[in-house]
Structures are given as C-alpha cells and as structure tokens.
Enzyme design. Structure first.
Site, PDB file in Angstrom:
ATOM      1  N   THR A 100     -21.936  14.439  30.752  1.00 24.91           N
ATOM      2  CA  THR A 100     -20.630  14.143  29.916  1.00 24.91           C
ATOM      3  C   THR A 100     -19.388  14.591  30.928  1.00 24.91           C
ATOM      4  OG1 THR A 100     -21.927  14.385  27.812  1.00 24.91           O
ATOM      5  CG2 THR A 100     -19.583  15.019  27.907  1.00 24.91           C
ATOM      6  N   GLY A 112     -23.039  12.469  18.647  1.00 26.22           N
ATOM      7  CA  GLY A 112     -22.956  13.968  19.092  1.00 26.22           C
ATOM      8  C   GLY A 112     -21.743  14.713  18.975  1.00 26.22           C
ATOM      9  N   ASP A 113     -21.557  15.770  19.760  1.00 28.59           N
ATOM     10  CA  ASP A 113     -20.618  16.556  19.667  1.00 28.59           C
ATOM     11  C   ASP A 113     -19.311  16.344  20.208  1.00 28.59           C
ATOM     12  OD1 ASP A 113     -22.281  17.275  21.871  1.00 28.59           O
ATOM     13  OD2 ASP A 113     -20.554  18.247  22.540  1.00 28.59           O
ATOM     14  N   ARG A 161     -26.670   7.644  16.478  1.00 31.06           N
ATOM     15  CA  ARG A 161     -26.732   8.972  16.295  1.00 31.06           C
ATOM     16  C   ARG A 161     -25.107   9.492  17.275  1.00 31.06           C
ATOM     17  NH1 ARG A 161     -25.470  12.594  21.146  1.00 31.06           N
ATOM     18  NH2 ARG A 161     -26.416  14.511  20.897  1.00 31.06           N
ATOM     19  N   GLY A 175     -23.750  19.329  26.816  1.00 35.23           N
ATOM     20  CA  GLY A 175     -24.974  19.680  26.265  1.00 35.23           C
ATOM     21  C   GLY A 175     -25.614  18.916  25.178  1.00 35.23           C
ATOM     22  N   GLY A 222     -25.991  17.961  21.991  1.00 32.69           N
ATOM     23  CA  GLY A 222     -24.902  17.767  20.707  1.00 32.69           C
ATOM     24  C   GLY A 222     -25.515  18.361  19.595  1.00 32.69           C
TER      25      GLY A 222
END
Ligand code: ASP
Length: 247
Positions: free
Chosen positions: A118, A148-149, A146, A169, A171
C-alpha cells in the site's frame, strides 16, 4: 517538490500518492491485486490536519487515482466516505474520468519485480500544516466488497494540527486497534517519534497478532516509522534536503 514550490501539505501528499498509484510496482492504482472474482477494488483516504477535514473512497473499480477522488470528497464537505458505484458516480459528476478496470488489471500480471505494499504519505508544510493520505488495492484475493483500513479515517489515515499518520498492513488487524489514531494518541512531548511508532506497532502485534507498518510526522517535522512487515520501503525529505530512504 510540491512544497518547495509553495504547495500545501495536502497538495504534497496527493502528489506523492498519485505518483505511487501510477507505479505498477506498488499495491495501489495500477498494479493492485485482484479480489476473488478477479476484479480490482481500490480504497483511499486523505485527512487535512488543519481543518480536520477528511475524504475517502472504498471499493472503486474504475478510478485510476483514488486519492484524487478522496480529495474531491473531502473538498465537497457533504460526506467523508463514498463507496463503489456511488463513489464512481460522484467522480463523473466532479470531472474525474472513469477508466476501464482492465487498464488497472493489465498492468498487474507478468511483472518480474516484487510488488511493494500500500502507498501512503504524511507531510508538514512551511506553514506548519499537516496532512496524511493512503491508497491501496487491498489484500490479494479478498472477498468482493471487502473494505480495509486504508479507506477508514483513524485506522489507515489520520492527521491533526500537530501530526500526520499513514498505515499499511492487514486491514482487519489495523481497524481493530484504530492504528493511525492510536499513533497520534501515543505522541508525548520529549519522546522521540520513532519510539512512538514502535510502540504503536507493538500494540498492533500484541493485541491482534497482525502485521503492519506506520509512518508518522510530528510537530517538529520529525519522521518516525515502524513495521513488523517486510512490505514497507520508506523515504523522506526534510526542508528541501536530500532524500533519505530505508528499503
Ligand atoms: N492495509 C491494506 C488493506 O488491508 C493492505 C496493505 O496495506 O497492504 O486493505
């Protein structure tokens, strides 16, 4: 570069993240991994520490530079996070051209070099303003839909009047410890920012067993970073000086 020409911290983090989104070696924009349906779904977020404004997009498939769209969402002020088709409709309405998802996918297969993770950037400008931005294709083979963070303010991205943080990393682990905001909350006067970054990764590892990394910039412009993942090359520049890297 942006800041040596008088640009703001927000301009700088967007420019850096766009460059990395356009580089197929990174897991963001062109070069993102596919989900379990063989499609690309991208997440990105940005926060302006001065005003506390934020913008984010999740699960977009036809946006080459999701961070630009996240910035538009932030500027528009009505919402913080737009997802999927709604985010793409917003893009069209705001002059951001949709791309063919195949353009993003085609860049992925057949690469010889390893893919980095990322992408994220934190900045403090000459006026002392902070910003943070993060963009990702997420986890390879993820369940369709989905998120993620990297799309969630406080988890993958956070900035305020005295700091900025971007995370990478897993999520699902990062979200559980609200990692970006946790880093900011751990900052203490007199404690080196590198110590703070390591402390946050310690919390991530201890409380979730997950892998991740953080970059953080503090009030004095000091940069800290820590990771318990191999997927996080780091570089920074201070006051127009030389680029420092840790790959
Ligand atoms: N944090 C991203 C996500 O879980 C993935 C990554 O940083 O590599 O979507």
């Amino acid at each position: 570069m942006v800041m040596t020409h008088g640009g703001s911290a927000v301009d700088a983090v967007v420019a850096a993240v766009v460059t990395l989104e356009d580089n197929p070696l990174f897991n963001a924009g062109v070069g993102s991994p596919t989900n379990s349906d063989g499609q690309i779904e991208l997440d990105a977020s940005i926060m302006d520490g001065v005003r506390g404004d934020a913008g984010a997009v999740a699960s977009v498939k036809r946006i080459k530079n999701p961070i630009r769209l996240a910035r538009r969402v932030m500027q528009d002020q009505r919402h913080i996070l737009l997802a999927a088709e709604g985010a793409e409709r917003f893009a069209r309405a705001h002059g951001i051209t949709l791309c063919d998802p195949q353009e993003l996918i085609n860049a992925a297969p057949g690469r010889s070099e390893p893919r980095h993770g990322t992408v994220g950037c934190v900045a403090r400008d000459h006026a002392g303003r902070f910003a943070a931005a993060t963009s990702t294709g997420g986890i390879a083979n993820k369940y369709p839909g989905r998120v993620g963070d990297s799309a969630l303010i406080g988890c993958g991205t956070f900035a305020n009047r005295s700091s900025g943080v971007s995370c990478t990393g897993i999520g699902e682990a990062i979200i559980r410890v609200v990692l970006a905001k946790t880093v900011v909350d751990l900052i203490r006067p007199g404690v080196p920012i590198q110590v703070t970054a390591k402390q946050a990764i310690g919390i991530l590892a201890e409380q979730t067993g997950g892998e991740g990394g953080v970059i953080v910039i503090n009030e004095c412009g000091d940069v800290g970073y820590a990771r318990n993942t191999t997927h996080m090359p780091v570089c920074w520049v201070r006051d127009g000086g030389d680029l420092v890297t840790d790959i």
